[in-house]
Design an enzyme around this catalytic site. Structure first.
Site, PDB file in Angstrom:
ATOM      1  N   LYS A 175      89.750 -23.505  73.529  1.00 18.60           N
ATOM      2  CA  LYS A 175      89.677 -24.504  74.739  1.00 18.60           C
ATOM      3  C   LYS A 175      90.911 -24.330  75.685  1.00 18.60           C
ATOM      4  O   LYS A 175      92.019 -23.969  75.095  1.00 18.60           O
ATOM      5  CB  LYS A 175      90.465 -25.662  73.542  1.00 18.60           C
ATOM      6  CG  LYS A 175      90.651 -26.947  74.479  1.00 18.60           C
ATOM      7  CD  LYS A 175      91.542 -27.847  73.455  1.00 18.60           C
ATOM      8  CE  LYS A 175      91.916 -29.188  74.519  1.00 18.60           C
ATOM      9  NZ  LYS A 175      92.789 -28.877  75.379  1.00 18.60           N
ATOM     10  N   GLY A 205      88.356 -29.768  78.364  1.00 18.87           N
ATOM     11  CA  GLY A 205      88.837 -31.085  78.123  1.00 18.87           C
ATOM     12  C   GLY A 205      89.921 -31.612  77.156  1.00 18.87           C
ATOM     13  O   GLY A 205      89.628 -30.743  75.846  1.00 18.87           O
ATOM     14  N   SER A 206      90.815 -32.611  77.100  1.00 15.67           N
ATOM     15  CA  SER A 206      91.545 -32.829  76.104  1.00 15.67           C
ATOM     16  C   SER A 206      91.045 -33.796  74.922  1.00 15.67           C
ATOM     17  O   SER A 206      91.673 -33.765  73.829  1.00 15.67           O
ATOM     18  CB  SER A 206      92.869 -33.520  76.668  1.00 15.67           C
ATOM     19  OG  SER A 206      92.708 -34.711  77.466  1.00 15.67           O
ATOM     20  N   GLY A 209      90.440 -31.816  71.576  1.00 15.56           N
ATOM     21  CA  GLY A 209      91.651 -31.209  70.966  1.00 15.56           C
ATOM     22  C   GLY A 209      91.993 -31.758  69.613  1.00 15.56           C
ATOM     23  O   GLY A 209      91.906 -30.943  68.573  1.00 15.56           O
ATOM     24  N   GLU A 247     102.347 -19.225  68.958  1.00 17.70           N
ATOM     25  CA  GLU A 247     103.402 -18.623  69.910  1.00 17.70           C
ATOM     26  C   GLU A 247     103.769 -19.963  70.908  1.00 17.70           C
ATOM     27  O   GLU A 247     103.212 -20.279  71.677  1.00 17.70           O
ATOM     28  CB  GLU A 247     102.758 -17.450  70.910  1.00 17.70           C
ATOM     29  CG  GLU A 247     103.558 -16.712  71.475  1.00 17.70           C
ATOM     30  CD  GLU A 247     103.849 -17.121  72.810  1.00 17.70           C
ATOM     31  OE1 GLU A 247     105.023 -17.651  73.251  1.00 17.70           O
ATOM     32  OE2 GLU A 247     103.010 -16.834  73.792  1.00 17.70           O
ATOM     33  N   CYS A 281     106.819 -18.378  78.821  1.00 12.77           N
ATOM     34  CA  CYS A 281     107.526 -18.533  77.630  1.00 12.77           C
ATOM     35  C   CYS A 281     108.787 -17.916  77.128  1.00 12.77           C
ATOM     36  O   CYS A 281     109.760 -18.400  76.397  1.00 12.77           O
ATOM     37  CB  CYS A 281     106.465 -18.660  76.351  1.00 12.77           C
ATOM     38  SG  CYS A 281     105.638 -17.266  76.216  1.00 12.77           S
ATOM     39  N   GLU A 382     113.687 -25.763  77.189  1.00  6.71           N
ATOM     40  CA  GLU A 382     112.933 -25.063  77.860  1.00  6.71           C
ATOM     41  C   GLU A 382     112.656 -25.758  79.329  1.00  6.71           C
ATOM     42  O   GLU A 382     111.745 -26.986  79.135  1.00  6.71           O
ATOM     43  CB  GLU A 382     111.652 -24.740  77.254  1.00  6.71           C
ATOM     44  CG  GLU A 382     110.711 -23.734  77.976  1.00  6.71           C
ATOM     45  CD  GLU A 382     109.474 -23.229  77.075  1.00  6.71           C
ATOM     46  OE1 GLU A 382     109.230 -21.983  77.151  1.00  6.71           O
ATOM     47  OE2 GLU A 382     108.930 -23.838  76.395  1.00  6.71           O
TER      48      GLU A 382
END
Length: 486
Positions: A175, A205-206, A209, A247, A281, A382
């Site tokens: 995904k 697409g979400s 998910g 991660e 990240c 972040e």
């Protein structure tokens, strides 16, 4: 090759048109150019992908190590042959400077070759026991693995997950991030004659998910992205007793001592925070500078930041491109305002770039905040953009304490010519990777992953194969017979 005008999900070896009513437009963040229309997947597509993977798994898991290594090497050959095309896609879809994107395509192919070699070298283990019995300790694939990707380096981060997953005999459902899926879809198209149908599927697409996380036909998840989303994935996976590799975010400390090689430290500190437009990240976004060199080093940083070439990422002279989309640009600009309100000193940048071609995209000036306190939000959260926070320190003990005073522990940098200090500080830092007189090196064989809220598990090293396999102990009886207690 050229991009398709419309993409559906990639299931069982081909693109499918089965879709919800929702179609997403994918735009170039540099100039607003329409790149492609994306037909989003629904739960029926998910079911088709899982069925396809489970059917393919019956044969794929039985293939030899040599055969899977051959497939991985052919995948690497295809990446190398199409590196320019793939790099241009990332430049246009993500906003990543094309020079950096090209370099990352080389890292992708090396990852597939590395795990092709690693699986060949992986041996099962025979253990003899005192009672004369023998254990054959073997590793078997988990099954169907869900790979959930971010948008900042999609091709490279896919290779970190896909290579060990396929090497160990798993099938995968990928995904990609909706913000930048095109390079993943094009890789699927390029690999379709090399990877057997059903071994690799891609869902767009979400909407799929959350159903994907709860699907009983998926045996593991590997995710790269925010700590917030990773926490949710880990929670769902834990309830369902499904392993996951996470991660996640970072707020990495980059520490410059007074005896550092300052020219190199300057160059690599800039790379450490501005690579991929700051959307990294493990960015060294907290720069700790010893008080004796603080002012002079900060002045050199300012000069370098103000000379960065920001513009069209498809041009090789460009050093920094736009944010991936308007939402990410607004998030970074909000953090810049937070930094100002917290009392940090804005040294340079701190604004959206406008005028001329800048008006067509989401460009942010490279930004430095100085005199930052470690309790400020800009030093703790972040930002995921081209924003550097600079903090002053006096002693080794002080900087270790400040560096570790963070929810994150993904990476860190230590700059010193004193070997004893380098080892001492590196061991004291709560971080999965500590670079000494370097930053961002990530070639195959360097285990990558985080401490604390930066994640679980390691990637880009052969030990990653452990996270994609079950361990089975096959115990053969010895000659001593049935124990006398029966």
């Amino acid at each position: 090759m050229e991009l398709l005008s419309t993409y559906g999900s990639f299931i069982n070896g081909s693109f499918v048109e089965k879709t919800t009513e929702k179609i997403i437009s994918d735009y170039n963040p540099t100039n607003g150019e329409l790149l492609a229309q994306l037909m989003t997947a629904d739960v029926d597509c998910l079911e088709d992908a899982v069925t396809s993977s489970q059917n393919a798994l019956k044969e794929w898991r039985k293939t030899t190590k040599a055969y899977r290594a051959k497939v991985l090497n052919e995948m690497a050959d295809i990446v190398d042959a199409n590196a320019s095309f793939l790099a241009e896609i990332e430049a246009r879809d993500v906003g990543k400077p094309i020079g950096e994107a090209t370099m990352q395509m080389g890292m992708c192919s090396s990852m597939y070759r590395y795990f092709a070699a690693a699986i060949i070298a992986e041996d099962d283990i025979l253990v003899s026991h005192d009672n004369g019995s023998i254990s054959a300790v073997v590793r078997e694939p988990l099954g169907v693995v869900g790979l959930i990707l971010p948008w900042n380096a999609p091709a490279m981060l896919l290779s970190w997950k896909l290579a060990p997953a396929l090497a160990t005999g798993n099938c995968v459902i990928i995904k990609p991030a909706t913000a930048a899926p095109l390079v993943i879809l094009e890789l699927a198209r390029l690999w379709k004659d090399v990877i057997p149908a059903g071994v690799l599927n891609v869902l767009i697409g979400s909407a799929v998910g959350e159903p994907m996380l709860h699907h009983p036909g998926i045996s593991k998840f590997s995710f790269t992205g925010s700590t917030e989303v990773g926490s949710h994935i880990g929670e769902v996976a834990g309830r369902n007793i499904v392993p996951c590799t996470l991660e996640l975010g970072g707020k990495s400390a980059n520490i410059i001592f007074e005896d550092a090689q300052l020219d190199r430290a300057l160059q690599l500190s800039i790379l450490g925070v501005l690579a991929s437009n700051g959307e990294v990240c493990v960015a060294g976004s907290r720069l700790f500078v010893h008080e004796s060199i603080y002012d002079s080093f900060l002045e050199k940083l300012k000069e370098k930041f103000e000379s960065i070439t920001v513009g069209d990422p498809t041009k090789y002279e460009t050093q920094m491109g736009p944010a991936v989309n308007e939402g990410q640009m607004k998030s970074v600009l909000e953090y810049i305002e937070i930094g100002k309100s917290e009392g940090a000193r804005l040294v340079c940048g701190g604004k959206r770039l406008t005028g001329g071609d800048y008006d067509k995209g989401y460009f942010i000036a490279p930004t430095i905040f100085a005199d930052v306190d470690n309790t400020m939000r800009i030093a703790r959260e972040e930002i995921f953009g081209p924003v550097l926070t600079v903090l002053k320190f006096k002693t080794e003990e002080d900087v270790i304490k400040m560096a570790n005073d963070s929810d994150y522990g993904l990476g860190a940098g230590v700059w010193t010519t004193n070997l004893s200090r380098a080892m001492r500080v590196s061991r004291a830092l709560d971080a999965g990777t500590v670079w000494v007189n370097d930053y961002l090196t990530s070639t195959p064989g360097n285990p990558f992953g985080g401490y604390k809220k930066s994640g679980i598990g390691r990637e880009i090293h052969k030990l990653a194969m452990q996270y994609y396999t079950n361990v089975k102990n096959i115990c053969f009886c010895g000659d001593e017979g049935v124990p006398p207690i029966f």
